[in-house]
Design a protein around this motif. Structure first.
Motif, PDB file in Angstrom:
ATOM      1  N   UNK B  54      -1.515  -1.958  10.923  1.00 28.59           N
ATOM      2  CA  UNK B  54      -2.108  -0.717  11.467  1.00 28.59           C
ATOM      3  C   UNK B  54      -3.223  -0.257  10.533  1.00 28.59           C
ATOM      4  N   UNK B  55      -4.262  -1.064  10.412  1.00 24.57           N
ATOM      5  CA  UNK B  55      -5.402  -0.695   9.570  1.00 24.57           C
ATOM      6  C   UNK B  55      -6.361   0.197  10.367  1.00 24.57           C
ATOM      7  N   UNK B  56      -7.391   0.742   9.700  1.00 26.64           N
ATOM      8  CA  UNK B  56      -8.206   1.748  10.399  1.00 26.64           C
ATOM      9  C   UNK B  56      -8.796   1.300  11.738  1.00 26.64           C
ATOM     10  N   UNK B  57      -9.053  -0.008  11.881  1.00 21.48           N
ATOM     11  CA  UNK B  57      -9.722  -0.480  13.096  1.00 21.48           C
ATOM     12  C   UNK B  57      -8.754  -0.781  14.253  1.00 21.48           C
ATOM     13  N   UNK B  58      -7.474  -0.501  14.053  1.00 19.56           N
ATOM     14  CA  UNK B  58      -6.488  -0.902  15.076  1.00 19.56           C
ATOM     15  C   UNK B  58      -6.794  -0.284  16.447  1.00 19.56           C
ATOM     16  N   UNK B  59      -7.336   0.940  16.460  1.00 23.09           N
ATOM     17  CA  UNK B  59      -7.638   1.579  17.741  1.00 23.09           C
ATOM     18  C   UNK B  59      -8.784   0.891  18.482  1.00 23.09           C
ATOM     19  N   UNK B  82       2.745  -0.853   9.210  1.00 24.26           N
ATOM     20  CA  UNK B  82       2.169  -0.796   7.869  1.00 24.26           C
ATOM     21  C   UNK B  82       2.196  -2.177   7.205  1.00 24.26           C
ATOM     22  N   UNK B  83       1.550  -2.294   6.070  1.00 29.14           N
ATOM     23  CA  UNK B  83       1.331  -3.603   5.446  1.00 29.14           C
ATOM     24  C   UNK B  83       2.626  -4.403   5.239  1.00 29.14           C
ATOM     25  N   UNK B  84       3.552  -3.826   4.478  1.00 28.95           N
ATOM     26  CA  UNK B  84       4.788  -4.569   4.184  1.00 28.95           C
ATOM     27  C   UNK B  84       5.589  -4.847   5.451  1.00 28.95           C
ATOM     28  N   UNK B  85       5.615  -3.856   6.336  1.00 30.54           N
ATOM     29  CA  UNK B  85       6.365  -3.979   7.586  1.00 30.54           C
ATOM     30  C   UNK B  85       5.814  -5.090   8.469  1.00 30.54           C
ATOM     31  N   UNK B  86       4.507  -5.271   8.440  1.00 34.65           N
ATOM     32  CA  UNK B  86       3.886  -6.326   9.255  1.00 34.65           C
ATOM     33  C   UNK B  86       4.380  -7.697   8.787  1.00 34.65           C
ATOM     34  N   UNK B  87       4.341  -7.902   7.484  1.00 29.28           N
ATOM     35  CA  UNK B  87       4.777  -9.183   6.924  1.00 29.28           C
ATOM     36  C   UNK B  87       6.246  -9.433   7.258  1.00 29.28           C
ATOM     37  N   UNK B 215       0.139  -2.489  -3.226  1.00 29.81           N
ATOM     38  CA  UNK B 215      -1.115  -1.798  -3.565  1.00 29.81           C
ATOM     39  C   UNK B 215      -1.589  -2.062  -4.995  1.00 29.81           C
ATOM     40  N   UNK B 216      -0.736  -1.831  -5.964  1.00 27.40           N
ATOM     41  CA  UNK B 216      -1.180  -2.016  -7.356  1.00 27.40           C
ATOM     42  C   UNK B 216      -1.233  -3.510  -7.722  1.00 27.40           C
ATOM     43  N   UNK B 217      -0.350  -4.286  -7.116  1.00 27.08           N
ATOM     44  CA  UNK B 217      -0.344  -5.731  -7.384  1.00 27.08           C
ATOM     45  C   UNK B 217      -1.633  -6.383  -6.910  1.00 27.08           C
ATOM     46  N   UNK B 412       3.020 -19.809  -0.427  1.00 34.69           N
ATOM     47  CA  UNK B 412       4.164 -19.094   0.167  1.00 34.69           C
ATOM     48  C   UNK B 412       4.762 -18.018  -0.727  1.00 34.69           C
ATOM     49  N   UNK B 413       4.610 -18.163  -2.028  1.00 38.52           N
ATOM     50  CA  UNK B 413       5.210 -17.196  -2.957  1.00 38.52           C
ATOM     51  C   UNK B 413       4.314 -15.991  -3.235  1.00 38.52           C
ATOM     52  N   UNK B 414       3.150 -15.920  -2.577  1.00 39.53           N
ATOM     53  CA  UNK B 414       2.159 -14.870  -2.875  1.00 39.53           C
ATOM     54  C   UNK B 414       2.723 -13.467  -2.847  1.00 39.53           C
ATOM     55  N   UNK B 415       3.478 -13.166  -1.793  1.00 38.69           N
ATOM     56  CA  UNK B 415       3.970 -11.797  -1.619  1.00 38.69           C
ATOM     57  C   UNK B 415       4.819 -11.390  -2.823  1.00 38.69           C
TER      58      UNK B 415
END
Lengths: 295, 459
Positions: B54-59, B82-87, B215-217, B412-415
């Motif tokens: 759900x980034x700014x351009x989603x609409x 949101x970011x984590x939820x999407x993954x 975010x900080x990572x 695969x281990x990126x997250x």
């Protein structure tokens, strides 16, 4: 008892047994099974049996130990505050009802509202209230001449902010239980105490608290379980941060199981949480109820 | 001074030449009306389901999708999280062999993960069977093509490429006599100048991503290149194989320098900046609370939206400043559209993807209201009309030329790696650990994650 009657007895119990097997026993056994493997559903390699390694690793994992410490701290602080505030408020409502004051019922209903809101929603609401630059909390502090507080951004404050919200939501629950307990005390006991010259504090210590302790125990047990699985509020407000200052056991398990998909490791963590919960509940039951009564 | 003017003139001329050449190359594609009746099948009665961020351009999807629905008869449903939820949800779709979604929108660090476990289709056969002018693969920057590819397989079509741009208040910079900083050191000085300055009450210098987790990572990875470091031994711009030697270089002088940068910059941020993530920083800049912000270009359109911004005509963009003596590596991110391996409407999904990412629709995506998407194609990035509408495209193009496609690991281990670095950087910012101890702990954890994944690590 005839054979038919015995069969009918089992038929009636069967739905409950099926329910228990499907929704409790099977998931528990499955969790135990994967907790001794390296299962990760987002990796191309198959899971391997590793015995108790996940449990050993967990007990050496500094983040898990921090999560455990934070959860205990949050649980104890929240429950103490909820109980003390809940009891005081319940007493006010109790007195108000005895004096037949108008509006007590309505006030009691309004007071229950926080409990009826989803944790995710009130987490978001408090996120706005505690917003460091745009939130109401810091605005009110500034009116009183205090500097702004980083409610969720400071490692020293974030956990207390969560406790504050937790207490705000669940004090009505403790109040309700205390009020229910107080309502069951025969009015004659208060009358006798008054005639005997007992003060309000003696009345609380020797009549009210002993007689509502079973109700309080139930409340405490429910709240311990709740706090052990407290997730939504932490997820929305701090995500376990800053650092690991608000990492709770549920947050840790979620991160392992649903962010990194280390399902085996996450399952091991949830089993440890379950064991801790059971131990705590037992201690609480035995200490408050007493061995003889419990037996 | 004279040579600087000459250099500036030359750069401007080169930029204009590049615009006219490249936009000319693709002008024919834009001018030519694609015969969608021929390119797309009739999908009457079908529902296409997309899962994404759900980034700014989603609409903008809701604005554009009716055109596809009209062309094909299919109904398009977008589920955004949101970011984590999407993954999390996307992995669950794959792990559960779910047919619930047809199109899976992936962030570039997740490409390797989804490709390795086989949760998305290889798009190569689909592309080969399609009209090359519709796919227009060569219209993408090399870096975007690489980002979308894993071990020779194309896991998704790029449509939302992000660059971290340096945003600054041009009105305040003009007043104070500043030019966009060329180095991190200059940026620090500018941030210090605007913080608690009686001339600018309520204004602060900047805000970094401090919220624990991704975010900080991710922000750590944005800066490691710009202080001259690298996260893993063979992970650097121009590396023939960025994942050949994965010996971590997290606990390096540069890695610790990034952590120190995060610690140092707290004092130039608004109260509570340590709980800021992407949205809070963008809001603070849009509300005129901070003078500068380094953030993804996907959020730049928010700053010109009068409904959400108070600085609509008061800001400009530049390439992110590196440490003195280090070449700028503007971070690259963004989203690609893949097809769910277990979906039952793969052809419909491909029809949608090729339509949405085609040159003319991509341009519509940029222009959509209220907030359009970021340019991912040369034709959009260099389009004169779009450049006039969105002046920051010039900075995007400049950043795109300097970027590095593997600036965040795509394995695969990126997250888990990004989250782990985020956790320990956050601990250092919060004062729980020193920068040295934080990076030491992070490296130890990451080493263990990589060892489990079977990567080559030198002892």
């Amino acid at each position: 008892m005839s054979k038919n009657a015995r069969v009918i007895k089992y038929v009636f119990v069967l739905p409950a047994i099926i329910y228990l097997i499907l929704l409790t026993i099977y998931p528990l056994i499955y969790s135990l099974k994967i907790s001794v493997t390296t299962l990760n559903i987002a990796r191309p390699y198959p899971p391997q049996y590793i015995g108790l390694s996940n449990f050993v690793e967990l007990l050496k994992d500094s983040i898990f130990l921090t999560a455990m410490k934070n959860t205990f701290f949050l649980t104890v602080l929240s429950i103490c505050a909820e109980f003390i505030l809940g009891f005081i408020i319940a007493r006010f409502f109790f007195m108000g009802a005895n004096l037949k004051l108008k509006g007590v019922g309505l006030l009691r209903t309004i007071y229950m509202l926080p409990m009826m809101v989803t944790p995710l929603v009130f987490g978001l609401i408090w996120l706005y209230i505690f917003n460091p630059t745009l939130g109401v909390a810091n605005y009110l502090l500034s009116l009183l001449g205090f500097p702004p507080i980083s409610w969720f951004g400071s490692t020293n404050i974030a956990l207390y902010s969560i406790v504050l919200i937790n207490v705000w939501e669940w004090t009505p629950f403790m109040m309700l239980l205390c009020l229910a307990g107080l309502s069951t005390i025969p009015p004659e006991l208060f009358e006798v105490a008054r005639i005997d010259g007992a003060g309000w504090h003696q009345s609380i210590a020797f009549i009210e608290l002993p007689l509502v302790r079973r109700v309080i125990l139930i409340g405490l047990m429910i709240r311990i379980m709740d706090n052990f699985r407290l997730f939504d509020l932490v997820y929305v407000t701090t995500g376990g941060g800053p650092g690991s200052s608000t990492e709770t056991l549920s947050m840790f398990t979620y991160r392992q199981s649903f962010m990194f998909f280390n399902v085996g490791y996450g399952a091991a963590a949830s089993i440890i949480i379950l064991i801790l919960g059971i131990i705590l509940a037992q201690i609480l039951i035995k200490s408050v109820w007493g061995k003889e009564e419990y037996a | 001074m004279k040579s600087k003017v000459v250099k500036l003139c030359l750069r401007s001329v080169m930029f204009l030449v590049a615009i006219s050449l490249l936009s000319g190359t693709f002008a024919c594609l834009q001018a030519e009306e694609i015969n969608w009746g021929k390119e797309l099948k009739n999908w009457e009665g079908r529902e296409l389901r997309i899962i994404m961020i759900a980034d700014p351009w989603v609409d903008a999807f809701a604005v554009i999708n009716p055109e596809f629905e009209k062309l094909t008869g299919a109904r398009v449903t977008v589920d955004a999280y949101p970011y984590d939820g999407t993954h999390e949800k996307q992995i669950m779709v794959g792990a559960g062999r779910s047919t619930d979604y047809d199109v899976i929108v992936l962030d570039c660090p997740w490409v390797g993960e989804f490709a390795e476990v086989g949760y998305v289709e290889d798009l190569t056969p689909y592309m080969k069977a399609s009209n090359p002018e519709v796919v227009a693969w060569d219209d993408y920057l090399e870096a975007y093509k690489t980002v979308a590819t894993w071990k020779g397989e194309i896991t998704g079509m790029p449509f939302g490429a992000y660059h971290v741009l340096f945003h600054y208040r041009k009105d305040l910079f003009g007043e104070a006599g500043f030019t966009p900083p060329k180095t991190l050191e200059e940026w620090k000085k500018i941030a210090a100048y605007f913080t608690n300055n009686p001339k600018y009450p309520g204004l602060y210098g900047t805000a970094l991503n401090y919220f624990r987790g991704a975010p900080i990572g991710q922000a750590w990875f944005e800066y490691i290149w710009n202080v001259g470091g690298k996260p893993f031994e063979s992970n650097y711009p121009g590396s023939p194989d960025p994942y050949a030697d994965m010996t971590p270089k997290i606990n390096s002088p540069e890695g610790r320098e990034v952590v120190q940068l995060f610690i140092d910059m707290v004092k130039y941020g608004p109260p509570g900046v340590t709980s800021y993530a992407w949205d809070e920083r963008a809001t603070a800049f849009a509300m005129g609370k901070i003078a500068t912000v380094s953030c993804w270009s996907a959020r730049t359109p928010l700053f010109v939206d009068p409904a959400r911004s108070e600085i609509t005509d008061k800001f400009a963009t530049a390439v992110v400043p590196p440490k003195k003596g280090v070449k700028s590596v503007p971070p690259l991110g963004g989203w690609v559209m893949g097809i769910n391996k277990f979906g039952v409407q793969k052809d419909l999904a491909w029809d949608y993807i090729k339509w949405f990412t085609s040159i003319p629709i991509h341009k519509k995506f940029m222009k959509a209201k209220p907030v359009g998407g970021p340019p991912s194609r040369y034709s959009a990035m260099l389009d004169p009309e779009l450049n006039k509408m969105f002046p920051w495209y010039k900075s995007i193009y400049e950043s795109a030329k300097l970027t590095y496609e593997d600036c965040r690991p795509r394995i695969p281990e990126s997250f888990e790696i990004i989250d782990t670095i985020g956790l320990y950087t956050s601990k250092a910012v919060g004062g729980e650990l020193t920068a040295e101890k934080a990076m030491e702990e992070a490296e130890k954890k990451i080493k263990s994650v990589l060892a489990t994944g079977g990567y080559y690590i030198r002892e």
